[in-house]
Design a protein around this motif. Structure first.
Motif, PDB file in Angstrom:
ATOM      1  N   SER A 233     -16.418  -4.871 -10.297  1.00 36.96           N
ATOM      2  CA  SER A 233     -15.761  -5.882  -9.567  1.00 36.96           C
ATOM      3  C   SER A 233     -14.717  -5.460  -9.738  1.00 36.96           C
ATOM      4  CB  SER A 233     -15.644  -7.109 -10.682  1.00 36.96           C
ATOM      5  OG  SER A 233     -15.922  -6.838 -12.258  1.00 36.96           O
ATOM      6  N   LEU A 234     -14.358  -4.468 -10.030  1.00 35.16           N
ATOM      7  CA  LEU A 234     -12.960  -3.753 -10.422  1.00 35.16           C
ATOM      8  C   LEU A 234     -12.156  -2.675  -9.044  1.00 35.16           C
ATOM      9  CD1 LEU A 234     -13.411  -2.143 -14.286  1.00 35.16           C
ATOM     10  CD2 LEU A 234     -11.324  -3.891 -13.573  1.00 35.16           C
ATOM     11  N   LEU A 235     -13.183  -3.319  -8.294  1.00 37.83           N
ATOM     12  CA  LEU A 235     -13.333  -1.718  -6.369  1.00 37.83           C
ATOM     13  C   LEU A 235     -11.713  -2.981  -5.986  1.00 37.83           C
ATOM     14  CD1 LEU A 235     -16.786  -1.106  -6.144  1.00 37.83           C
ATOM     15  CD2 LEU A 235     -14.185   0.768  -6.919  1.00 37.83           C
TER      16      LEU A 235
ATOM     17  N   ARG B  43     -23.212  26.601 -19.892  1.00 32.86           N
ATOM     18  CA  ARG B  43     -23.593  25.428 -21.252  1.00 32.86           C
ATOM     19  C   ARG B  43     -22.360  23.985 -22.042  1.00 32.86           C
ATOM     20  NH1 ARG B  43     -26.568  28.969 -24.164  1.00 32.86           N
ATOM     21  NH2 ARG B  43     -27.033  26.972 -25.510  1.00 32.86           N
ATOM     22  N   ILE B  44     -22.097  23.773 -20.695  1.00 37.25           N
ATOM     23  CA  ILE B  44     -21.401  22.559 -21.330  1.00 37.25           C
ATOM     24  C   ILE B  44     -21.882  21.457 -20.519  1.00 37.25           C
ATOM     25  CG2 ILE B  44     -19.085  21.736 -21.351  1.00 37.25           C
ATOM     26  CD1 ILE B  44     -17.587  24.149 -21.877  1.00 37.25           C
ATOM     27  N   ALA B  45     -22.242  20.251 -20.784  1.00 39.57           N
ATOM     28  CA  ALA B  45     -23.000  19.611 -20.569  1.00 39.57           C
ATOM     29  C   ALA B  45     -21.896  17.570 -20.360  1.00 39.57           C
ATOM     30  CB  ALA B  45     -24.390  19.251 -20.841  1.00 39.57           C
ATOM     31  N   PHE B  46     -22.485  17.475 -19.161  1.00 42.86           N
ATOM     32  CA  PHE B  46     -22.033  15.363 -19.176  1.00 42.86           C
ATOM     33  C   PHE B  46     -23.307  14.954 -19.183  1.00 42.86           C
ATOM     34  CE2 PHE B  46     -20.691  11.354 -17.368  1.00 42.86           C
ATOM     35  CZ  PHE B  46     -19.304  11.623 -17.845  1.00 42.86           C
ATOM     36  N   LEU B  47     -23.229  13.875 -20.013  1.00 39.19           N
ATOM     37  CA  LEU B  47     -24.331  12.560 -20.690  1.00 39.19           C
ATOM     38  C   LEU B  47     -24.256  11.895 -19.721  1.00 39.19           C
ATOM     39  CD1 LEU B  47     -26.470  12.232 -22.127  1.00 39.19           C
ATOM     40  CD2 LEU B  47     -25.495  11.875 -24.106  1.00 39.19           C
ATOM     41  N   LYS B  48     -24.789  11.674 -18.517  1.00 39.10           N
ATOM     42  CA  LYS B  48     -24.607  10.607 -17.682  1.00 39.10           C
ATOM     43  C   LYS B  48     -25.816   9.178 -18.153  1.00 39.10           C
ATOM     44  CE  LYS B  48     -23.559  10.992 -13.300  1.00 39.10           C
ATOM     45  NZ  LYS B  48     -23.952  11.321 -11.687  1.00 39.10           N
ATOM     46  N   ARG B  49     -25.268   8.839 -19.625  1.00 40.75           N
ATOM     47  CA  ARG B  49     -26.491   7.717 -19.842  1.00 40.75           C
ATOM     48  C   ARG B  49     -25.584   6.344 -20.437  1.00 40.75           C
ATOM     49  NH1 ARG B  49     -32.001   8.795 -20.068  1.00 40.75           N
ATOM     50  NH2 ARG B  49     -32.108   6.814 -21.066  1.00 40.75           N
ATOM     51  N   PHE B  50     -25.527   5.213 -20.335  1.00 36.09           N
ATOM     52  CA  PHE B  50     -24.970   4.269 -20.671  1.00 36.09           C
ATOM     53  C   PHE B  50     -25.186   3.859 -22.222  1.00 36.09           C
ATOM     54  CE2 PHE B  50     -23.148  -0.841 -21.159  1.00 36.09           C
ATOM     55  CZ  PHE B  50     -22.320  -0.587 -20.650  1.00 36.09           C
ATOM     56  N   LYS B  51     -26.022   4.643 -22.507  1.00 37.44           N
ATOM     57  CA  LYS B  51     -26.285   4.443 -24.083  1.00 37.44           C
ATOM     58  C   LYS B  51     -25.317   4.930 -25.427  1.00 37.44           C
ATOM     59  CE  LYS B  51     -30.824   2.174 -24.365  1.00 37.44           C
ATOM     60  NZ  LYS B  51     -32.113   2.722 -24.726  1.00 37.44           N
ATOM     61  N   ALA B  52     -24.736   6.401 -24.304  1.00 40.03           N
ATOM     62  CA  ALA B  52     -23.988   7.150 -25.485  1.00 40.03           C
ATOM     63  C   ALA B  52     -21.986   6.379 -24.297  1.00 40.03           C
ATOM     64  CB  ALA B  52     -24.042   8.200 -24.396  1.00 40.03           C
TER      65      ALA B  52
ATOM     66  N   THR C  73     -18.063   2.819 -11.054  1.00 46.15           N
ATOM     67  CA  THR C  73     -17.892   1.569 -11.388  1.00 46.15           C
ATOM     68  C   THR C  73     -19.743   1.137 -11.449  1.00 46.15           C
ATOM     69  OG1 THR C  73     -17.481   0.981  -9.075  1.00 46.15           O
ATOM     70  CG2 THR C  73     -15.657   1.098 -10.279  1.00 46.15           C
ATOM     71  N   ARG C  74     -20.302   1.677 -10.892  1.00 48.71           N
ATOM     72  CA  ARG C  74     -21.621   0.994 -11.138  1.00 48.71           C
ATOM     73  C   ARG C  74     -22.207   1.673 -12.393  1.00 48.71           C
ATOM     74  NH1 ARG C  74     -26.138   2.605  -6.311  1.00 48.71           N
ATOM     75  NH2 ARG C  74     -25.127   4.334  -7.676  1.00 48.71           N
TER      76      ARG C  74
ATOM     77  N   ARG D 265      -6.437  -3.861 -16.384  1.00 49.93           N
ATOM     78  CA  ARG D 265      -7.792  -3.449 -15.571  1.00 49.93           C
ATOM     79  C   ARG D 265      -7.451  -2.243 -14.533  1.00 49.93           C
ATOM     80  NH1 ARG D 265      -7.684  -9.236 -15.841  1.00 49.93           N
ATOM     81  NH2 ARG D 265      -6.687  -9.790 -14.257  1.00 49.93           N
ATOM     82  N   MET D 266      -6.267  -3.031 -13.620  1.00 47.68           N
ATOM     83  CA  MET D 266      -5.803  -1.896 -13.117  1.00 47.68           C
ATOM     84  C   MET D 266      -6.231  -0.132 -13.943  1.00 47.68           C
ATOM     85  SD  MET D 266      -3.004  -2.965 -11.537  1.00 47.68           S
ATOM     86  CE  MET D 266      -2.198  -1.659 -10.264  1.00 47.68           C
ATOM     87  N   GLN D 267      -5.735   0.106 -15.410  1.00 47.04           N
ATOM     88  CA  GLN D 267      -5.564   1.156 -16.519  1.00 47.04           C
ATOM     89  C   GLN D 267      -7.412   1.537 -15.850  1.00 47.04           C
ATOM     90  OE1 GLN D 267      -3.556   1.744 -19.981  1.00 47.04           O
ATOM     91  NE2 GLN D 267      -2.875  -0.262 -19.417  1.00 47.04           N
ATOM     92  N   THR D 268      -8.431   0.561 -16.447  1.00 45.05           N
ATOM     93  CA  THR D 268      -8.947   0.897 -16.031  1.00 45.05           C
ATOM     94  C   THR D 268     -10.252   1.119 -15.369  1.00 45.05           C
ATOM     95  OG1 THR D 268     -10.044  -1.276 -17.564  1.00 45.05           O
ATOM     96  CG2 THR D 268     -12.002   0.361 -17.388  1.00 45.05           C
ATOM     97  N   LEU D 269      -9.363   1.460 -14.041  1.00 49.36           N
ATOM     98  CA  LEU D 269     -10.059   1.499 -12.486  1.00 49.36           C
ATOM     99  C   LEU D 269      -9.362   2.727 -12.650  1.00 49.36           C
ATOM    100  CD1 LEU D 269     -11.305   0.603  -9.859  1.00 49.36           C
ATOM    101  CD2 LEU D 269      -9.356   0.278  -9.152  1.00 49.36           C
ATOM    102  N   GLU D 270      -8.748   3.474 -13.077  1.00 52.60           N
ATOM    103  CA  GLU D 270      -7.940   4.482 -12.459  1.00 52.60           C
ATOM    104  C   GLU D 270      -8.705   4.868 -13.806  1.00 52.60           C
ATOM    105  OE1 GLU D 270      -5.090   8.011 -14.038  1.00 52.60           O
ATOM    106  OE2 GLU D 270      -5.731   5.695 -15.340  1.00 52.60           O
ATOM    107  N   PHE D 271      -8.653   4.933 -15.366  1.00 51.97           N
ATOM    108  CA  PHE D 271      -9.427   5.829 -15.703  1.00 51.97           C
ATOM    109  C   PHE D 271     -11.340   6.590 -15.702  1.00 51.97           C
ATOM    110  CE2 PHE D 271     -11.343   6.762 -20.223  1.00 51.97           C
ATOM    111  CZ  PHE D 271     -11.026   7.273 -20.136  1.00 51.97           C
ATOM    112  N   TYR D 272     -11.674   5.521 -15.080  1.00 54.01           N
ATOM    113  CA  TYR D 272     -12.793   6.434 -13.964  1.00 54.01           C
ATOM    114  C   TYR D 272     -13.032   7.099 -13.184  1.00 54.01           C
ATOM    115  CZ  TYR D 272     -15.018   1.611 -16.803  1.00 54.01           C
ATOM    116  OH  TYR D 272     -15.093   0.778 -16.999  1.00 54.01           O
ATOM    117  N   THR D 273     -11.619   7.411 -11.893  1.00 58.53           N
ATOM    118  CA  THR D 273     -11.470   8.820 -11.673  1.00 58.53           C
ATOM    119  C   THR D 273     -11.082   9.457 -12.788  1.00 58.53           C
ATOM    120  OG1 THR D 273     -10.381   7.026 -10.013  1.00 58.53           O
ATOM    121  CG2 THR D 273      -9.800  10.164 -10.016  1.00 58.53           C
TER     122      THR D 273
END
Length: 376
Positions: free
Chosen positions: A340-342, A242-251, A333-334, A174-182
């Motif tokens: 909850s990882l916060l 010309r590079i994008a980040f797709l901020k959609r949870f379905k992706a 995280t939202r 779980r700590m890896q997940t939190l760090e990975f979000y950074t």
């Protein structure tokens, strides 16, 4: 000596503050744009390089076959990279469902088998848009539609999409997940700030013609890693914006954290090895500066046993880190529905400092083990 180290620490802390603010701003600049939902026209090739993945690859294939994207516009190519288990047989069992198996058969050692596998798959492909993922990943049924829907509506040349860990079995994971979000937020933020520099190959799409236009992996094929962000940097150098980040949870693509410290450090060492190929000296300077900031935190902690004034400086640095990480990671995280990882931030920060300093010292030295091979 105390005054010198304190001044050094304050300057590096200011750098850290500036970088985190840059990331926070960049994350918020990436908007959740509309995507096309129907009437798709783009032929897509899904690329996977697999080596010894017999335990999980059937799950990945099933998820891909369950996509709601039109089947007549979908091509699936999986390259078996000299697996010594049943990976090839498992892939082959899906031939009647349209999964193409390509076997690497190199007669001489390579340092970048994964790049070779991806390049061979692209040569064989018939799609316009290449969508790369890994052989141990999972995704929802609308994953491909979300990516192609964004591509057809907004026309980027490359799309970096979110990746998260899931099904964690321990506090360490779980700590890896939190760090990975950074790391996810950092990649998104640099794209949001029009300075694309990092991404994750487990969820990356790009036009086939652009891959060939930048000469594919030429010039970066001497490293085992880097099929993702080093390619992104080549494209960004020619086509900034010309590079994008797709901020959609379905992706989002889901994968697993490392189960133990040894595997975690090997993974991070592999990721760090890519930095020797960074062409943007500003990015290199920022990475070095952040490493020196973490070194200063560690030195202040050790210096505290000599003079408690160092403990005060170290404490201030750790408090600032925790506060900024909370501000940064709250919206991230939202997005991933993992707020909850916060609660793990206070215990994660000191450990993060230790591992970041360690990886910075060994990341670009010698060879390391990856997929049962010693590579560099």
């Amino acid at each position: 000596m105390i005054a010198l180290l304190s001044t050094f620490s304050y300057l590096l802390t200011a750098l850290f503050l500036s970088v985190i603010v840059f990331i926070i701003i960049g994350w918020h600049k990436v908007k959740r744009l509309k995507v096309k939902l129907t009437n798709f026209t783009t032929k897509v090739t899904i690329l996977i390089a697999a080596r010894n993945e017999e335990d999980k690859i059937h799950l990945t294939i099933e998820d891909i076959l369950a996509q709601d994207y039109p089947k007549h516009l979908t091509e699936i190519i999986i390259v078996d990279d000299h697996s010594t288990d049943r990976t090839s047989a498992i892939i082959g069992s899906y031939a009647d469902r349209g999964v193409k198996l390509l076997k690497l058969n190199e007669d001489k050692p390579l340092n970048s088998y994964k790049k070779k596998a991806i390049a061979e798959a692209i040569n064989l492909s018939t799609g316009e848009l290449m969508v790369a993922t890994d052989a141990d990943c999972r995704m929802g049924s609308q994953w491909l539609s979300a990516i192609v829907g964004y591509y057809e509506m907004h026309h980027p040349l490359m799309i970096s999409s979110p990746v998260t860990y899931f099904e964690e079995k321990s506090l360490f994971e779980r700590m890896q997940t939190l760090e990975f979000y950074t790391l996810v937020a950092t990649g998104a933020a640099f794209i949001g700030n029009n300075h694309a520099s990092t991404c994750n190959g487990a969820n990356l799409a790009y036009r086939k013609d652009i891959f060939y236009e930048v000469d594919g992996f030429k010039g970066i094929d001497d490293l085992a890693s880097g099929d993702d962000e080093l390619l992104l940097q080549k494209i960004a150098a020619i086509y900034p914006g010309r590079i994008a980040f797709l901020k959609r949870f379905k992706a989002v693509v889901f994968t697993h954290a490392k189960p133990n410290l040894a595997e975690f450090l090997q993974q991070r060492r592999r990721w760090a090895s890519k930095s020797v190929k960074y062409k943007d000296r500003k990015v290199v300077a920022v990475v070095v500066g952040l490493w020196l900031f973490n070194v200063s935190v560690a030195l202040n902690f050790l210096g505290g046993f000599y003079d408690t004034a160092f403990f005060v400086v170290c404490g201030m640095q750790l408090l600032l880190m925790a506060t900024l990480e909370l501000i940064l990671l709250y919206p991230v995280t939202r997005f991933f529905n993992r707020r909850s990882l916060l609660i793990l931030i206070p215990i994660s920060i000191p450990l993060y400092v230790a591992y970041f300093v360690y990886i910075g010292m060994i990341g670009n030295k010698g060879k390391y083990l990856w997929k049962g091979r010693m590579v560099r």
